[in-house]
Motif scaffolding. Structure first.
Motif, PDB file in Angstrom:
ATOM      1  N   THR A 155      32.327  -6.670  -2.447  1.00  0.00           N
ATOM      2  CA  THR A 155      31.106  -6.658  -3.269  1.00  0.00           C
ATOM      3  C   THR A 155      29.931  -7.237  -2.498  1.00  0.00           C
ATOM      4  N   ALA A 156      30.186  -8.280  -1.729  1.00  0.00           N
ATOM      5  CA  ALA A 156      29.126  -8.895  -0.923  1.00  0.00           C
ATOM      6  C   ALA A 156      28.573  -7.906   0.089  1.00  0.00           C
ATOM      7  N   ASN A 157      29.464  -7.153   0.738  1.00  0.00           N
ATOM      8  CA  ASN A 157      29.028  -6.152   1.713  1.00  0.00           C
ATOM      9  C   ASN A 157      28.198  -5.068   1.042  1.00  0.00           C
ATOM     10  N   LEU A 158      28.589  -4.685  -0.186  1.00  0.00           N
ATOM     11  CA  LEU A 158      27.844  -3.664  -0.928  1.00  0.00           C
ATOM     12  C   LEU A 158      26.454  -4.173  -1.284  1.00  0.00           C
ATOM     13  N   VAL A 159      26.370  -5.433  -1.689  1.00  0.00           N
ATOM     14  CA  VAL A 159      25.075  -6.032  -2.031  1.00  0.00           C
ATOM     15  C   VAL A 159      24.169  -6.070  -0.804  1.00  0.00           C
ATOM     16  N   GLU A 160      24.727  -6.489   0.343  1.00  0.00           N
ATOM     17  CA  GLU A 160      23.937  -6.542   1.578  1.00  0.00           C
ATOM     18  C   GLU A 160      23.482  -5.163   2.004  1.00  0.00           C
ATOM     19  N   TRP A 161      24.356  -4.159   1.834  1.00  0.00           N
ATOM     20  CA  TRP A 161      24.013  -2.789   2.210  1.00  0.00           C
ATOM     21  C   TRP A 161      22.893  -2.246   1.331  1.00  0.00           C
ATOM     22  N   GLU A 162      22.964  -2.537   0.027  1.00  0.00           N
ATOM     23  CA  GLU A 162      21.937  -2.079  -0.903  1.00  0.00           C
ATOM     24  C   GLU A 162      20.602  -2.747  -0.630  1.00  0.00           C
ATOM     25  N   SER A 163      20.642  -4.028  -0.262  1.00  0.00           N
ATOM     26  CA  SER A 163      19.394  -4.750   0.007  1.00  0.00           C
ATOM     27  C   SER A 163      18.681  -4.198   1.233  1.00  0.00           C
ATOM     28  N   LYS A 164      19.453  -3.680   2.189  1.00  0.00           N
ATOM     29  CA  LYS A 164      18.851  -3.082   3.384  1.00  0.00           C
ATOM     30  C   LYS A 164      18.381  -1.663   3.113  1.00  0.00           C
ATOM     31  N   LYS A 165      19.110  -0.960   2.233  1.00  0.00           N
ATOM     32  CA  LYS A 165      18.820   0.450   1.964  1.00  0.00           C
ATOM     33  C   LYS A 165      17.583   0.628   1.112  1.00  0.00           C
ATOM     34  N   VAL A 166      17.426  -0.205   0.076  1.00  0.00           N
ATOM     35  CA  VAL A 166      16.327  -0.035  -0.877  1.00  0.00           C
ATOM     36  C   VAL A 166      15.149  -0.912  -0.473  1.00  0.00           C
ATOM     37  N   PRO A 167      14.013  -0.306  -0.063  1.00  0.00           N
ATOM     38  CA  PRO A 167      12.842  -1.118   0.292  1.00  0.00           C
ATOM     39  C   PRO A 167      12.189  -1.702  -0.944  1.00  0.00           C
TER      40      PRO A 167
END
Length: 230
Positions: free
Chosen positions: A190-202
Motif C-alpha cells: 500500500t505504501a508503494n502504491l501511495v508513493e506511485w500515485e503521489s508521483k503520477k498525479v501532479p
C-alpha cells in the motif's frame, strides 16, 4: 577531552557526514561552553547563551541542535520549562579510536561484541546504521516508536526511500511515516502504491501552470499567424 583532537576529529567526521553551517557553529559554541565547564561529563547552559555564541535565532538553534543529536555529536536532556537543559558532548576522537580498534580486533572479540548489540541484524536500526549514519540513542528511540506505531517493514521502507532521495536524516523518514499513518497505510504494498500515485498525479497548481504555459504558447503562435496574414 582534548580540545584540539576533538576539533580535528570533528572535521574528519564532517567529510563523511556533512552538517549544515548552523549545526557546525552550534557544535563549536557547545564545545566552548564545555571547555569553560572544565569538560564535565554533563553540563547545563541556557539556550540563549549558546545561541548568542553561535549567532543563531531560536528556531535555527532548535533545528541545528536536533541535527547534532541525530548525527551523534551531542546528547540533550530537557529539565523542565524553567530549568536550563543538560548536555553531553560526544567524544568524536574516542569514537574514531573505538572504530579503529573494532576493525583491527580479533574475530572472536568482534563476535562477542556483536552479541551485546540489542539491535536485530537486518532490522530497521541496523539498516539505519549501515546506510544512513550513526545510530544514536535519540534516533534509536524514534525508530522504535515508529516500529510500534506502524511496523518494522514500513519504517524500513521509509528509510529506503530516504536513501534513494539522498535524504539521510530520520526526520525525512518521519515525514513519510506521518503521511502513511494519516492515510491509514498498513503494508509495504500500500505504501508503494501511495508513493506511485503521489508521483503520477501532479498538483492542481502544477496543472494550472502547465495549462497556462500551453495557452501562452498558442496565443503567441496565433498572434504571429495573424501578423503574417495581414
Amino acid at each position: 577531552m582534548n580540545y584540539l583532537k576533538e576539533i580535528n576529529a570533528f572535521y574528519k567526521k564532517l567529510e563523511q557526514t556533512p552538517l549544515s553551517g548552523s549545526a557546525i557553529s552550534l557544535w563549536h559554541a557547545f564545545m566552548n561552553v564545555n571547555n569553560l565547564a572544565d569538560w564535565k561529563e554533563e553540563f547545563t547552559v541556557a539556550s540563549w547563551v549558546v545561541r548568542a555564541k553561535a549567532g543563531l535565532s531560536e528556531g535555527t538553534f532548535k533545528r541545528a541542535r536536533n541535527e547534532l543529536k541525530e548525527y551523534g555529536y551531542l546528547i540533550h536532556r530537557a529539565r523542565g520549562s524553567r530549568l536550563s537543559a543538560a548536555y553531553q558532548m560526544v567524544s568524536l576522537q574516542a569514537t574514531m579510536d573505538r572504530n579503529v580498534y573494532d576493525k583491527t580486533a580479533p574475530l572472536v572479540k568482534q563476535k562477542k561484541k556483536q552479541k551485546e548489540i540489542v539491535v536485530v541484524e537486518g532490522g530497521p536500526h541496523s539498516f539505519y546504521e549501515q546506510n544512513m549514519g550513526m545510530l544514536t540513542p535519540f534516533i534509536a528511540e524514534s525508530i522504535t516508536k515508529w516500529c510500534e506505531e506502524l511496523s518494522d517493514e514500513l519504517v524500513m521502507e521509509s528509510m529506503k526511500i530516504a536513501v534513494k532521495q539522498n535524504k539521510l536524516l530520520f526526520q525525512y523518514c518521519e515525514g513519510i511515516l506521518k503521511q502513511w499513518e494519516k492515510r491509514g497505510v498498513k503494508t509495504v504494498q500500500t505504501a508503494n502504491l501511495v508513493e506511485w500515485e503521489s508521483k503520477k498525479v501532479p498538483s492542481r497548481k502544477s496543472k494550472k501552470a502547465a495549462n497556462q504555459s500551453i495557452f501562452d504558447e498558442l496565443r503567441a503562435e496565433g498572434d504571429k499567424w495573424i501578423t503574417e496574414k495581414r
